[in-house]
Design a protein around this motif. Sequence first.
Motif, PDB file in Angstrom:
ATOM      1  N   ALA A   1      -4.605   3.571   6.638  1.00 11.01           N
ATOM      2  CA  ALA A   1      -3.588   2.834   6.300  1.00 11.01           C
ATOM      3  C   ALA A   1      -3.935   1.155   5.953  1.00 11.01           C
ATOM      4  O   ALA A   1      -4.531   0.785   6.917  1.00 11.01           O
ATOM      5  CB  ALA A   1      -2.216   2.763   6.962  1.00 11.01           C
ATOM      6  N   GLN A   2      -3.383   0.551   4.957  1.00  9.51           N
ATOM      7  CA  GLN A   2      -3.779  -0.789   4.981  1.00  9.51           C
ATOM      8  C   GLN A   2      -2.649  -1.786   4.420  1.00  9.51           C
ATOM      9  O   GLN A   2      -2.068  -1.332   3.497  1.00  9.51           O
ATOM     10  CB  GLN A   2      -5.141  -0.863   3.974  1.00  9.51           C
ATOM     11  N   ALA A   3      -2.510  -2.881   4.836  1.00  4.82           N
ATOM     12  CA  ALA A   3      -1.346  -3.715   4.451  1.00  4.82           C
ATOM     13  C   ALA A   3      -1.970  -5.009   3.795  1.00  4.82           C
ATOM     14  O   ALA A   3      -2.886  -5.591   4.293  1.00  4.82           O
ATOM     15  CB  ALA A   3      -0.619  -3.982   5.477  1.00  4.82           C
ATOM     16  N   PHE A   4      -1.127  -5.372   2.820  1.00  3.34           N
ATOM     17  CA  PHE A   4      -1.414  -6.712   2.118  1.00  3.34           C
ATOM     18  C   PHE A   4      -0.011  -7.432   1.916  1.00  3.34           C
ATOM     19  O   PHE A   4       0.802  -7.009   1.929  1.00  3.34           O
ATOM     20  CB  PHE A   4      -1.938  -6.230   0.698  1.00  3.34           C
ATOM     21  N   SER A   5      -0.717  -8.756   1.750  1.00  4.62           N
ATOM     22  CA  SER A   5       0.549  -9.405   1.226  1.00  4.62           C
ATOM     23  C   SER A   5       0.361 -10.563   0.274  1.00  4.62           C
ATOM     24  O   SER A   5      -0.847 -11.134   0.340  1.00  4.62           O
ATOM     25  CB  SER A   5       1.291 -10.345   2.516  1.00  4.62           C
ATOM     26  N   THR A   6       1.110 -11.150  -0.596  1.00  5.08           N
ATOM     27  CA  THR A   6       1.053 -12.293  -1.228  1.00  5.08           C
ATOM     28  C   THR A   6       2.411 -12.833  -0.934  1.00  5.08           C
ATOM     29  O   THR A   6       3.189 -12.395  -0.345  1.00  5.08           O
ATOM     30  CB  THR A   6       1.021 -12.116  -2.580  1.00  5.08           C
ATOM     31  N   PRO A   7       2.647 -14.232  -1.696  1.00  3.10           N
ATOM     32  CA  PRO A   7       3.870 -14.944  -1.519  1.00  3.10           C
ATOM     33  C   PRO A   7       4.994 -14.039  -1.875  1.00  3.10           C
ATOM     34  O   PRO A   7       6.153 -14.224  -1.355  1.00  3.10           O
ATOM     35  CB  PRO A   7       3.765 -16.175  -2.260  1.00  3.10           C
ATOM     36  N   ARG A   8       4.880 -12.952  -2.810  1.00  2.56           N
ATOM     37  CA  ARG A   8       6.276 -12.526  -3.102  1.00  2.56           C
ATOM     38  C   ARG A   8       6.197 -11.010  -2.856  1.00  2.56           C
ATOM     39  O   ARG A   8       7.162 -10.254  -3.182  1.00  2.56           O
ATOM     40  CB  ARG A   8       6.114 -12.727  -4.670  1.00  2.56           C
ATOM     41  N   ARG A   9       4.974 -10.479  -2.350  1.00  2.00           N
ATOM     42  CA  ARG A   9       4.803  -9.123  -1.986  1.00  2.00           C
ATOM     43  C   ARG A   9       4.336  -8.525  -0.686  1.00  2.00           C
ATOM     44  O   ARG A   9       3.602  -9.220  -0.224  1.00  2.00           O
ATOM     45  CB  ARG A   9       4.478  -8.375  -3.176  1.00  2.00           C
ATOM     46  N   LEU A  10       4.992  -7.666  -0.075  1.00  9.26           N
ATOM     47  CA  LEU A  10       4.404  -6.926   1.083  1.00  9.26           C
ATOM     48  C   LEU A  10       4.165  -5.576   0.646  1.00  9.26           C
ATOM     49  O   LEU A  10       4.933  -4.893   0.111  1.00  9.26           O
ATOM     50  CB  LEU A  10       5.501  -7.159   2.088  1.00  9.26           C
ATOM     51  N   VAL A  11       2.921  -5.302   1.097  1.00 11.40           N
ATOM     52  CA  VAL A  11       2.225  -4.006   0.554  1.00 11.40           C
ATOM     53  C   VAL A  11       1.736  -3.200   1.437  1.00 11.40           C
ATOM     54  O   VAL A  11       1.006  -3.457   2.387  1.00 11.40           O
ATOM     55  CB  VAL A  11       1.171  -4.208  -0.727  1.00 11.40           C
ATOM     56  N   LEU A  12       1.822  -1.838   1.426  1.00 10.12           N
ATOM     57  CA  LEU A  12       1.147  -0.935   2.302  1.00 10.12           C
ATOM     58  C   LEU A  12       0.617   0.333   1.427  1.00 10.12           C
ATOM     59  O   LEU A  12       1.325   1.145   0.533  1.00 10.12           O
ATOM     60  CB  LEU A  12       2.199  -0.443   3.264  1.00 10.12           C
ATOM     61  N   ALA A  13      -0.621   0.443   1.761  1.00  9.79           N
ATOM     62  CA  ALA A  13      -1.082   1.801   1.058  1.00  9.79           C
ATOM     63  C   ALA A  13      -1.600   2.721   2.248  1.00  9.79           C
ATOM     64  O   ALA A  13      -2.399   2.249   3.152  1.00  9.79           O
ATOM     65  CB  ALA A  13      -2.415   1.230   0.327  1.00  9.79           C
ATOM     66  N   VAL A  14      -1.086   3.954   2.000  1.00 12.23           N
ATOM     67  CA  VAL A  14      -1.505   4.772   3.115  1.00 12.23           C
ATOM     68  C   VAL A  14      -2.219   6.016   2.357  1.00 12.23           C
ATOM     69  O   VAL A  14      -1.958   6.468   1.487  1.00 12.23           O
ATOM     70  CB  VAL A  14      -0.011   5.507   3.885  1.00 12.23           C
ATOM     71  N   ASP A  15      -3.342   6.457   2.871  1.00 16.92           N
ATOM     72  CA  ASP A  15      -4.391   7.304   2.201  1.00 16.92           C
ATOM     73  C   ASP A  15      -4.219   8.555   2.773  1.00 16.92           C
ATOM     74  O   ASP A  15      -4.012   8.731   4.036  1.00 16.92           O
ATOM     75  CB  ASP A  15      -5.509   6.989   2.151  1.00 16.92           C
ATOM     76  N   GLY A  16      -4.409   9.643   1.909  1.00 23.63           N
ATOM     77  CA  GLY A  16      -4.525  11.153   2.679  1.00 23.63           C
ATOM     78  C   GLY A  16      -3.243  11.569   3.406  1.00 23.63           C
ATOM     79  O   GLY A  16      -3.464  12.096   4.500  1.00 23.63           O
TER      80      GLY A  16
END
Lengths: 750, 314
Positions: A43-58
């Motif tokens: 799992a990996q999380a990212f952010s920009t000023p306008r978004r909070l993102v999580l990508a979970v693999d498998g």
Amino acid sequence: MPDLLIELFSEEIPARMQAGAREALKKRVTDGLVEAGLTYAAAQAFSTPRRLVLAVDGLTARSPDLREERKGPKVDAPEKALEGFLRSTGLTRDQLEARDTKKGQVWFAVIDKPGRPAAEIVAEVLEATIRNFPWPKSMRWGTGSLRWVRPLHSILCILSDENGAEIVPMDVDGIRAGDTTRGHRFMAPDPFSVVSFEDYAAKLKRAKVVLDQDERAEHIWHAATNAAFASGLEVVEDKGLLTEVAGLVEWPVVLMGKIGEAFLDLPPEVLQTSMKEHQKFFSVRDPKTGRIVRFVTVANRETPDDGETILHGNGKVLAARLSDAAFFWGNDLKIAQDGMEEWLDSLSHVTFQSELGSQALRIDRIATLAREIAPMVGADPDLAEQAARVAKADLASEMVYEFPELQGIMGRYYAQAAGLPAEVAEACEMHYKPLGPADDLPQAPVSVAVALADKLDTLAGFWAIDEKPTGSKDPFALRRAALGIIRIILEHDLRIGLERLIDMQLLTHVLALNLDTAEERDRFFLEHLVDEIARHGVFGAAFHAVIDKLTHKDEPVEIEEGTWLARLRKSLPEMSDDLLAFFHDRLKVHLRGAGIRHDVIDACLAMPQADDLRLLVKRAEALNAALATEDGENLVQGFKRANNILSQAEEKDGVEYRFGADVKFAEDATETALFAALDGADAAIAPALQAEDFTAAMAAMASLRAPIDAFFEAVQINTDNDIVRRNRLNLLYRIRETCLRVADLTRIEG
Amino acid sequence: MTVDKPRSFQEIILRLQGYWAAKGCAVLQPYDMEVGAGTFHPATTLRSLGSRPWAAAYVQPSRRPTDGRYGENPNRLQHYYQYQVLIKPSPPDLQELYLGSLAAIGIDFDYHDIRFVEDDWESPTLGAWGLGWEVWCDGMEVSQFTYFQQVGGHDCHPVSGELTYGLERLAMYVLGIDHVMEMPFNDPDAPIPLSYGDVFRQTEEEYSRWNFDVADTDKLFQFFEAAEAECVRILDHPQDDPRSGKRIIMVHPAYDQCIKASHFFNLLDARGVISVTERQAYIGRVRALAKRCADAFVETNAGGWTADAAAEGV
């Protein structure tokens, strides 16, 4: 094995909150998924000023089917018990099974929990995560009651595998999850849909959004250093600023601009602070001169004019800010060149702390103490006092009013402008240090003297008004001050008896606090006390000396019970012990990092001169090393055994066995050998202690291990022969006495 | 995007008025009292309370006695203009609406860098706070953007979105002017072109002198006390008016006194006669008035009170 992609799209998230939000999103969602029976590969999380993102693999597609068996009451148990069991399982009686057990027939419930599809679990977990998200500050908007850091506009939530993507059906306060997002606010505002994380990241990049905050930071740093390098310059590194700026842009465009000629003479720290605090600019330095000559700003877009308009606007704002700074600098320099009198006068109207009075009074106290400390640290007392008198002057300057973080740094410039000696100017800056466990220490003796005096005065002051740190509350950074003193003493190898300085400064504060209300005699008494402590070292002796002095001088002085002075006689030593104990606590925390056990320090605290931290640590280090050897470790056991037997006997017999162990009553060879060993150890320990060679003293003590062990092995202490018994107990006393001379081994744990 | 640039201070104001009128706001006039910021206008402070929808835009002259510089500082004035927009409930596209207003006054987003930088707003005198940003245009703060969370100690339900533009600073940037006094107030090609300085330089001098040196501090202290007492006295009156037989809670007259107290405090602060510790106490006294006015306002029709709801005990 589907992959999960979540994007929470909102209005601008404060840069400082993004790192924590990424962590929280990742942890709360993945914890929730795992708790519901799903597993995932990464799992990996990212952010920009306008978004909070999580990508979970498998992610597993379903949670496993579960069967749970629960044992209930006996079949013949009262009806109440069965009802309770049915309630707790949610079953009806006909769904229960009666099984034979050793205790007879018992009801069993078999509860089947069928697995659930991942989408259902994700929807639940994400909704709970959104509703309970740990933002440092959150808000409502419009007519809703949902809280988020700023208004939340859309939720993208898809599960994708080789067959395509599926939107996770969910709805949080009217926001339905979908598979679309938007690009850069200005450069690519149109919505688009995505089918996977790879697709999402790639389409975002085409829509002028770099999703990965680290990639943005790297890009900014790379572009900034390249631009600077091309002009033979270098960017001043600032990791905190880099992270912040990377959190303010989705499409970083680095622009470098010049600083107006008129401002180049400002101190580099002023340029740097002003540009960073107000504009979030990086400073660009000329490595040849060390001066800041350009700035780097990071825009959030490309423009047809390659950023010219943006750079021009930023340059204008900077010029306005730096005009203010230059104005302050010019005004301040005039006052500095006149000797800073105006500032020092005005500090008598500036409150340091309501009970502890003005900054001017504080400066007086620090100056007196710095003079006292100077000889202990190899500083010239006149210079130390002079430095202390001007070290806080910059607090009244316009520049420090505008930029409080420049205190000390401006002090150094202004002291130089005032033509003061280099040592004094340096102390203006360095006396604040160290500001943390990793910060540099003051080096020059004058700086060291003022640094110690400043911190000690602060500690004594807050102790005198009973404003000590409690729990996590330490608003005046008193722990930091104490640690600063400890680090300065230890790392500069200083020999300072803290108790005397603490007593002096506590008394100084008590005197100041009671100046208005105390009677003349009391005041007179206190003033003498402060002088006497300098001579006698500690409060108690000084107190008596003053009484003597006054008694001989004029009328006899009696301190009646219940008077203020009588209370002081009691309370001051308590305050002083308490403050010294605070130092010792901080020391333990500090030495834990160096691998020295807290009980080792306790064992050394009981020894004389424990207020001399350098000596204390030397002793503790030696004891710590000795305890790490086999002899040392076993000696402690032997000592404790001897001590216990002796204490029990003393308690039982109601006498102290202290004197007269005589070798002539020794019956066993091990007994005789122990006498000899103790004589030998005593002969070695005394000079070693005299020379503060604790390693030698510990070694001599540890050498007792074998004879003590042999003695206990061969000899019964409590024999019928009273003379022999008494002699052996007296011998045990010698063991106690010899060992305790080095450290209080009773404090050693284990 | 081609942009038609405004030519004067007043044109920027007129364009903002036109823009927000077109977006459905009631364009109100300035409040006729001395206030420190546009937020003090009852159209913001009081109307952000209660459940009734609201949308208003207006220019508000604002006074900050401590910022007086005798008209000499290029950016600082003791009297300046704020443009204020308050929409309740905050619409979902408030950011876009706001950006539209910047476009309307000639800011071309293809060339400029607009940023929303965290800046939480708090007014200790109004007992109010909200979350939002300061909006940067090429590194220059051009507006304050806030979602009100609490006003006068009351939670805002629904939440109002508030926009505050510092008009002089924004206009100077758009018009490319370095000293406020040199900014064209009306069109530079008008028969009688007037600069900002032509209109305000003298008043800045006069008020700076009065604020800093001449205002009678003893009187100001008395005025403060009087306004405070009057505010409380008004609100202490029973709701039912014997003359008209109506239920009339006199919130606005009381709130006027609260505004006055706040302004007298600002004047005293400029004279430097209020110490650091007293300062907090005075702010607390004004806040107490604001809170009482807020408490009273939510008991009125404009504040969402209805006889039916009251009868049901809701």
